[in-house]
Design a protein around this motif. Structure first.
Motif, short mmCIF file in Angstrom:
data_model
loop_
_atom_site.label_atom_id
_atom_site.label_comp_id
_atom_site.label_asym_id
_atom_site.label_seq_id
_atom_site.Cartn_x
_atom_site.Cartn_y
_atom_site.Cartn_z
N ALA A 187 56.89 16.29 -34.94
CA ALA A 187 56.85 16.77 -33.57
C ALA A 187 55.66 16.17 -32.83
O ALA A 187 55.77 15.76 -31.66
N GLU A 188 54.50 16.08 -33.50
CA GLU A 188 53.33 15.45 -32.91
C GLU A 188 53.63 14.01 -32.52
O GLU A 188 53.23 13.53 -31.46
N SER A 194 57.40 10.12 -26.94
CA SER A 194 58.66 10.35 -26.23
C SER A 194 58.47 11.42 -25.18
O SER A 194 57.40 12.03 -25.07
N SER A 195 59.52 11.67 -24.41
CA SER A 195 59.45 12.69 -23.35
C SER A 195 60.19 13.96 -23.75
O SER A 195 60.41 14.83 -22.91
N LEU A 201 62.86 19.21 -29.04
CA LEU A 201 62.23 18.97 -30.34
C LEU A 201 62.63 20.02 -31.37
O LEU A 201 62.85 19.69 -32.54
N ALA A 202 62.71 21.26 -30.95
CA ALA A 202 63.11 22.33 -31.86
C ALA A 202 64.48 22.05 -32.44
O ALA A 202 64.72 22.18 -33.65
N HIS A 203 65.40 21.62 -31.59
CA HIS A 203 66.76 21.29 -32.04
C HIS A 203 66.75 20.01 -32.89
O HIS A 203 67.39 19.95 -33.94
N PHE A 204 66.02 19.02 -32.43
CA PHE A 204 65.95 17.72 -33.09
C PHE A 204 65.43 17.84 -34.52
O PHE A 204 65.89 17.14 -35.42
N TYR A 212 60.30 29.85 -32.42
CA TYR A 212 59.77 29.71 -33.78
C TYR A 212 59.08 28.36 -33.94
O TYR A 212 58.03 28.26 -34.58
N PHE A 213 59.65 27.33 -33.34
CA PHE A 213 59.03 26.00 -33.38
C PHE A 213 57.64 26.04 -32.73
O PHE A 213 56.66 25.54 -33.30
#
Length: 239
Positions: A187-188, A194-195, A201-204, A212-213
């Motif tokens: 995620a970092e 990226s944008s 990101l949570a889904h990805f 929760y993410f």
């Protein structure tokens, strides 16, 4: 949002075709292959290297070729295609907004150092037993998927309880915490290159919910995803 999975498929095809790009300083890419950020930084600080780079007649072409070779070398050194393409697209977007040759030239060391950092992050000095090493490698290679504990048990040839016990003893944290840690590190990476926003990101990364993410991200980094991105932008502006 960019379709990173589609980009990764294209990159995989290019690598399968063994496409190589000629570069006047190809020996520099050994630093990237080894994740040697310190050696690369020291090299960039030498006057001779800077003079060599000033001889380039086509700055934009040189930057594009450097990005392509960096991505190729990093991928061969274990960097996941999605991670490498995020860096590639990031600098592609930046270069498209630059008109001055000297500013394009200054991006070349930044590109190479970021790819070297990506390789360095993939490597680990820790030495684990073969079963735990296999599990760690599986987690890192499948980090964008829902990690199957059953698959990890099959790889290690342990029951779930035995695997959890052995993993915590060797790695120093629970199996679940390690998986979350690896996902937050990714995620970092994407908050930097990226944008994608928190929900994307949570889904990805396969989190059950955005809340929760964010909770896990803040627990490990001390910042919300938005604050982390803003901080990274400040760091970039100071380069």
């Amino acid at each position: 949002m960019l379709d990173y999975k589609k980009i990764a498929c294209i990159q995989a095809r290019l690598l399968d075709e063994n496409i190589r790009v000629q570069h006047p300083n190809y020996e520099l890419f050994d630093y990237i292959a080894n994740g040697d950020t310190q050696g690369l930084s020291e090299l960039f600080n030498t006057r001779s290297y800077k003079l060599d780079m000033m001889d380039i007649y086509d700055y934009r072409r040189s930057l594009t070729e450097t990005m392509a070779v960096c991505h190729y070398v990093a991928s061969r050194s274990g960097v996941l295609p999605l991670d490498g393409m995020a860096i590639y697209v990031y600098y592609l977007d930046i270069s498209g907004q630059i008109g001055r040759d000297d500013e394009l030239l200054s991006l070349i060391p930044e590109v190479m150092l970021d790819y070297a950092r990506a390789v360095k992050d993939m490597k680990s000095d820790a030495v684990y037993s073969p079963p735990i090493t296999a599990c760690v490698e599986y987690i890192n290679k499948h980090i964008y998927e829902k990690i199957s504990l059953t698959a990890l048990c099959d790889i290690a040839h342990y029951s779930l309880s035995a695997l959890r016990s052995r993993f915590k003893k060797e790695v120093g944290c629970s199996l679940n915490k390690y998986i979350i840690y690896c996902k937050i590190k990714k995620a970092e990476h994407f908050l930097t290159y990226s944008s994608m926003n928190g929900a994307e990101l949570a889904h990805f990364l396969g989190f059950c919910s955005q809340s929760y993410f964010i909770e896990q991200f803040k627990s490990l980094t001390g910042k919300t995803p938005e604050a982390y991105r803003a901080h990274q932008q400040i760091i970039w502006n100071k380069r």
